[in-house]
Design a protein around this motif. Structure first.
Motif, PDB file in Angstrom:
ATOM      1  N   LEU A  19       0.826  -1.209   0.000  1.00 60.79           N
ATOM      2  CA  LEU A  19       0.000   0.000   0.000  1.00 60.79           C
ATOM      3  C   LEU A  19       0.863   1.263   0.000  1.00 60.79           C
ATOM      4  CD1 LEU A  19      -3.176   0.566   2.132  1.00 60.79           C
ATOM      5  CD2 LEU A  19      -1.360   2.269   2.142  1.00 60.79           C
ATOM      6  N   THR A  20       1.883   1.277   0.845  1.00 60.07           N
ATOM      7  CA  THR A  20       2.712   2.477   0.928  1.00 60.07           C
ATOM      8  C   THR A  20       3.643   2.622  -0.264  1.00 60.07           C
ATOM      9  OG1 THR A  20       4.267   1.240   2.332  1.00 60.07           O
ATOM     10  CG2 THR A  20       2.633   2.601   3.434  1.00 60.07           C
ATOM     11  N   GLU A  21       3.992   1.509  -0.897  1.00 60.93           N
ATOM     12  CA  GLU A  21       4.884   1.565  -2.055  1.00 60.93           C
ATOM     13  C   GLU A  21       4.156   1.972  -3.325  1.00 60.93           C
ATOM     14  OE1 GLU A  21       8.453   1.131  -4.270  1.00 60.93           O
ATOM     15  OE2 GLU A  21       8.110   1.172  -2.096  1.00 60.93           O
ATOM     16  N   TYR A  22       2.931   1.440  -3.527  1.00 62.87           N
ATOM     17  CA  TYR A  22       2.231   1.634  -4.790  1.00 62.87           C
ATOM     18  C   TYR A  22       0.976   2.501  -4.686  1.00 62.87           C
ATOM     19  CZ  TYR A  22       5.250  -2.243  -6.168  1.00 62.87           C
ATOM     20  OH  TYR A  22       6.341  -3.030  -6.411  1.00 62.87           O
ATOM     21  N   GLY A  23       0.429   2.661  -3.488  1.00 68.01           N
ATOM     22  CA  GLY A  23      -0.769   3.460  -3.323  1.00 68.01           C
ATOM     23  C   GLY A  23      -1.987   2.629  -2.967  1.00 68.01           C
ATOM     24  N   VAL A  24      -2.919   3.255  -2.268  1.00 64.28           N
ATOM     25  CA  VAL A  24      -4.130   2.557  -1.825  1.00 64.28           C
ATOM     26  C   VAL A  24      -4.969   2.105  -3.018  1.00 64.28           C
ATOM     27  CG1 VAL A  24      -6.250   2.783  -0.464  1.00 64.28           C
ATOM     28  CG2 VAL A  24      -4.164   3.884   0.313  1.00 64.28           C
ATOM     29  N   ASP A  25      -4.949   2.883  -4.108  1.00 58.13           N
ATOM     30  CA  ASP A  25      -5.771   2.531  -5.258  1.00 58.13           C
ATOM     31  C   ASP A  25      -5.264   1.302  -6.000  1.00 58.13           C
ATOM     32  OD1 ASP A  25      -3.514   3.882  -6.058  1.00 58.13           O
ATOM     33  OD2 ASP A  25      -4.478   4.901  -7.729  1.00 58.13           O
ATOM     34  N   ARG A  26      -4.138   0.740  -5.540  1.00 62.07           N
ATOM     35  CA  ARG A  26      -3.640  -0.493  -6.147  1.00 62.07           C
ATOM     36  C   ARG A  26      -4.244  -1.736  -5.498  1.00 62.07           C
ATOM     37  NH1 ARG A  26       0.160  -0.453 -10.306  1.00 62.07           N
ATOM     38  NH2 ARG A  26       0.742   1.693 -10.762  1.00 62.07           N
ATOM     39  N   LEU A  27      -5.101  -1.544  -4.497  1.00 63.79           N
ATOM     40  CA  LEU A  27      -5.831  -2.653  -3.889  1.00 63.79           C
ATOM     41  C   LEU A  27      -7.231  -2.650  -4.482  1.00 63.79           C
ATOM     42  CD1 LEU A  27      -3.479  -2.121  -1.888  1.00 63.79           C
ATOM     43  CD2 LEU A  27      -5.037  -2.704  -0.032  1.00 63.79           C
ATOM     44  N   GLY A  28      -7.620  -3.739  -5.127  1.00 67.03           N
ATOM     45  CA  GLY A  28      -8.917  -3.730  -5.794  1.00 67.03           C
ATOM     46  C   GLY A  28      -9.707  -5.008  -5.618  1.00 67.03           C
ATOM     47  N   LEU A  29     -10.961  -4.940  -6.028  1.00 61.72           N
ATOM     48  CA  LEU A  29     -11.853  -6.098  -6.063  1.00 61.72           C
ATOM     49  C   LEU A  29     -12.338  -6.275  -7.486  1.00 61.72           C
ATOM     50  CD1 LEU A  29     -13.945  -5.484  -2.819  1.00 61.72           C
ATOM     51  CD2 LEU A  29     -12.180  -7.210  -3.152  1.00 61.72           C
ATOM     52  N   CYS A  30     -12.344  -7.501  -7.949  1.00 61.14           N
ATOM     53  CA  CYS A  30     -12.687  -7.821  -9.335  1.00 61.14           C
ATOM     54  C   CYS A  30     -14.048  -7.253  -9.709  1.00 61.14           C
ATOM     55  CB  CYS A  30     -12.671  -9.334  -9.521  1.00 61.14           C
ATOM     56  SG  CYS A  30     -12.910  -9.871 -11.225  1.00 61.14           S
TER      57      CYS A  30
END
Length: 216
Positions: free
Chosen positions: A134-145
């Motif tokens: 999360l801290t490396e790539y950003g919160v928006d890199r966590l997703g749901l299909c």
């Protein structure tokens, strides 16, 4: 080994359940042990009691993905921080299993957990790995299909932040569904347009009186 690698632990656990389909693969101690992959020493600590505990952690990790997918960054971080506080780890430098051409250790960061049970160890690793991602790539890199009813979790590592599906299979299924929907719409549009054109023409049955020619 990069610490962000451990984020896969979180994805792996969350995706043992598909709520929209009503399926749950986390039903036995063997299923719990499978989640550890090659870490067999940690897997052997699992007992039947860990099945319920793993499900509880799974729900909390899914909430992190749901908050991130919904655009609520603060909530996602708060939920993840609560897991980090409850399940701490100790980052350590390790050189096991990795050697260079001269046989010297290839030093890398490793997460050393001190769990009271298998769930605590897995949760600590998953939460810390997800935090680094999360801290490396950003919160928006966590997703749901987006391919309903899947809703599996995924980590977007694309260069342009364009990932929307958990797998190529779901992406293909969604694209096929969208194509068929467009074809149905195209097929219905001329028919409805034709009906509208016909109904707009005046007829004798409509009760209208045509004006008589002048001069008679």
């Amino acid at each position: 080994m990069e610490l962000a690698y451990y984020s896969d632990y979180a994805v792996r656990l969350v995706n043992t359940e598909e709520p929209a389909r009503g399926t749950d693969a986390l039903t036995s101690v063997e299923a719990v042990r499978d989640l550890f992959g090659g870490n067999q020493s940690a897997a052997r600590r699992a007992t039947d009691a860990d099945v319920t505990r793993f499900r509880s952690v799974r729900a909390r990790l899914r909430s992190v993905f749901e908050a991130a997918d919904g655009g609520d960054e603060t909530l996602a971080v708060d939920l993840l921080n609560s897991l980090l506080l409850e399940f701490p780890v100790s980052p350590q430098i390790s050189g096991h299993d990795f050697r260079d051409d001269d046989g010297r250790p290839l030093w890398h960061m490793h997460l050393a957990d001190h769990p009271s049970n298998a769930t605590a160890g897995y949760a600590a690793t998953a939460a810390m790995g997800l935090a680094f991602h999360l801290t490396e790539y950003g919160v928006d890199r966590l997703g749901l299909c987006e391919a309903a009813p899947c809703r599996n979790a995924y980590l977007d590592t694309s260069t342009n932040r364009s990932r929307r599906y958990c797998s190529d299979r779901c992406a293909t299924r969604a694209n096929v569904a969208a194509y068929r929907a467009r074809k149905r719409l195209d097929a219905e549009r001329p028919e409805s347009t034709g009906r509208a054109a016909v109904s707009a023409q005046p007829t004798a049955a409509s009760g209208e009186r045509r004006p008589e020619p002048r001069g008679r």
